[in-house]
Motif scaffolding. Structure first.
Motif, PDB file in Angstrom:
ATOM      1  N   GLU A 279     109.796  -3.014  66.614  1.00 58.43           N
ATOM      2  CA  GLU A 279     110.979  -3.266  65.816  1.00 58.43           C
ATOM      3  C   GLU A 279     111.233  -2.360  64.676  1.00 58.43           C
ATOM      4  N   LYS A 280     110.167  -1.987  63.968  1.00 57.40           N
ATOM      5  CA  LYS A 280     110.442  -1.157  62.878  1.00 57.40           C
ATOM      6  C   LYS A 280     110.308   0.318  63.177  1.00 57.40           C
TER       7      LYS A 280
ATOM      8  N   ASN B 205     105.419  -6.860  68.556  1.00 57.79           N
ATOM      9  CA  ASN B 205     106.802  -6.833  68.346  1.00 57.79           C
ATOM     10  C   ASN B 205     107.333  -6.210  66.864  1.00 57.79           C
ATOM     11  N   TRP B 206     106.784  -6.563  65.859  1.00 54.91           N
ATOM     12  CA  TRP B 206     106.911  -6.105  64.622  1.00 54.91           C
ATOM     13  C   TRP B 206     107.063  -4.410  64.347  1.00 54.91           C
TER      14      TRP B 206
END
Lengths: 280, 301
Positions: free
Chosen positions: A277-278, A273-274
């Motif tokens: 997202e980034k 997810n990170w």
């Protein structure tokens, strides 16, 4: 055509952490079996692995609770079916539950049709017992087409390759998946398998060496993490590190890492997810 | 350590897959809190797999591999005697799983094992690969093995271990038919469990590769250092001992006279026994003691 995208900008972890420490457990029980050449079951192997479902997984869950760490547990679909209470407990205690094929198939031995049949079997085991499909996948023995098939089946992340320090993105036909590589520095590499195999002599390593090996790797990742954030993936097996002595190596190692600030204890879903997202 | 499983016994899963595929038997897992005699918390079961290389390993040409054969021979010639002395030093009664052929060739060792209060159990006749036999062949091996020990030791064994844990799908049922009450071949659990065949119960006493000296000192090379092996066994013991505060546990060792009977290995093991003996609440049991306790208390009810 599967396209790989490596990070285009500097990677940072949440809160500026130096190291992402990914605890992962392969919960196979008796699925990864080494039979005799004539096909008969080797019960030295079978019963040693069954320990993982009967006892090992519970000991590991207790250790993670003790250190308040959430892990990623890869469960063979067949193990979910055979050990429903343990599988449910993994989910209930907050860990990431992911699919480890159905019966630990050696995917490189299968043709495409056979390989495609593995996915719905794993799916339905998870849905029936755990109430939801898995979004993460690991196979230790992939074929040429495995990664593309995993992406095709809607998995958000995969961890079947041993080839990098950091995650990367795989894309095809508008679908995206984060590949989170793992390493040979797992408990089987140090402590050995129950019987001789393609990768192991069947002899045992020394448990305290396992703790030291993990600490060495952590120290290197932590030191390097000052300049550029790093990732350490620890892979353990219920039938091995779930044994009393080896579990102490894990217990001691986790206690050691807790002394250091800037460690992000992440589940694979958190990393995926990170990463997306980034926009790495 | 606080065990949050639904039960401290079978760790929560009441129905787990059978230890043997297609087995026609019921597994009876513990359903009550297990207690050992005298409120002891940890059962310590020292098993010795005793053979002297009677099934001489061979080179591909068929000639005897004397490197291996004579290494195994050290067991009955020297190793078993040194181990018997060590066990007497600590007053430990052990279980000697003994190959029938070894009993016949070295009867004075069998007499001594019995005289010193240890249990004699079966380990096949010639360390056979029973996994590759049919039912009739395996039954013949069992009969030869049990008879040989009965002839030399004066009493028919009631326990069994299969070489290298490599049972066949018939092994456990055959044992139940032959009046054997305990088996210690499998590696799949912390505590005993019972297997019910046609109303006959066999208690399984599981052990582990990690507490088996063959995996550290046996072929193939390299060898592990005795001091390292003993720290590994200490770690295993410590965790089980700690867990035994919440619920009784079991520590089963497997040593081989041809390995552990060597000077450095035995000296390190002696220190380990001295260290272990200082812990309170240990029940040093032979396998038949555990089996008898288990069936008398019917922990599966």
């Amino acid at each position: 055509m599967l396209v790989e995208r490596r990070p285009q900008k500097k990677v940072v972890w949440p809160g500026g952490a130096r190291v992402a420490l990914l605890m992962t457990v392969d919960f196979e029980a008796e699925e990864d079996l080494h039979s005799f050449p004539n096909g008969k079951i080797n019960y030295q192997d079978f019963s040693a692995r069954q320990y993982g479902g009967r006892s090992g997984i519970w000991r590991l869950l207790d250790i993670f609770d003790k250190h308040d760490i959430k892990a990623t547990v890869f469960i063979c679909g067949a193990a979910v079916e055979n050990y429903p209470e343990a599988s449910k407990a993994v989910k209930e205690r907050g860990h990431d539950v992911a699919a480890h094929t159905y019966a630990h198939e050696y995917l490189w031995r299968l043709n495409e049709e056979e390989e495609r049949r593995v996915y719905p079997k794993a799916f339905s085991a998870f849905e029936r017992v755990l109430g939801e499909r898995p979004y993460g996948w690991r196979s230790c023995f992939i074929s040429d087409r495995s990664v593309a098939l995993t992406l095709e089946h809607g998995y958000k992340w995969d961890s079947s390759l041993w080839n990098d320090d950091l995650p990367y993105v795989l894309e095809e036909n508008g679908k995206k998946m984060v590949e989170i590589p793992f390493t040979i520095n797992n408990d089987v590499s140090f402590l050995g398998e129950p019987v001789t195999s393609a990768y192991s002599t069947g002899k045992h390593g020394i448990v305290r060496d396992q703790d030291l090996a993990w600490r060495d790797e952590f120290d290197a990742c932590y030191e390097n993490g000052a300049a550029t954030p790093t990732m350490q993936t620890i892979c353990i097996h219920c039938y091995l590190t779930g044994r009393p002595g080896p579990s102490k190596a894990l217990d001691d190692f986790l206690a050691y890492t807790k002394k250091f600030p800037g460690v992000w204890y992440a589940r694979y879903t958190d990393v995926a997810n990170w990463w997306l997202e980034k926009g790495y | 350590m606080n065990n949050k499983g639904t039960a401290p016994l079978g760790r929560g899963d009441p129905h787990v897959p059978l230890p043997v595929k297609n087995m026609v038997a019921k597994e009876l897992r513990p359903r009550r809190t297990v207690e050992w005699p005298n409120k002891d918390r940890l059962a310590v079961v020292l098993t010795v797999d005793y053979h002297g290389g009677q099934a001489a390993p061979t080179h591909p040409t068929g000639q005897t591999d004397y490197l291996k054969a004579s290494t195994y021979q050290f067991g009955p010639r020297r190793g078993v005697w040194h181990i018997l002395e060590a066990l007497d030093r600590y007053g430990i009664k052990a279980t000697f799983n003994t190959c029938g052929a070894t009993a016949e060739e070295y009867p004075e060792t069998v007499t001594e094992i019995k005289k010193r209060g240890h249990e004699l159990a079966g380990l096949t006749y010639l360390y056979e690969n029973v996994w590759d036999m049919d039912r009739a062949q395996e039954k013949r091996v069992m009969e030869m093995a049990l008879s040989a020990i009965e002839k030399v030791g004066g009493e028919r064994p009631v326990g069994w271990r299969t070489p290298d844990s490599r049972i066949s799908e018939n092994t456990l049922q055959l044992l139940s038919e032959m009046g054997v009450v305990w088996d210690s071949s499998l590696l799949n659990d912390d505590l005993p469990y019972a297997l019910e065949f046609d109303q006959k119960v066999v208690v399984e006493i599981p052990f582990s590769g990690l507490l088996n000296d063959m995996n550290f000192y046996g072929f193939p090379y390299p060898l592990s250092l005795p001091r390292d092996v003993m720290t590994a066994w200490q770690d295993e013991f410590e965790v089980l001992y700690r867990e035994s505060q919440d619920h009784c546990q079991m520590f089963v060792l497997c040593i081989h006279p041809f390995l552990m009977g060597r000077p450095a290995q035995l000296q390190a093991f002696d220190k380990f026994l001295a260290w272990m003996s200082k812990f309170e609440g240990l029940w040093f049991a032979r396998c038949s003691d555990v089996a008898r306790w288990w069936t008398e208390h019917e922990y599966w009810i």
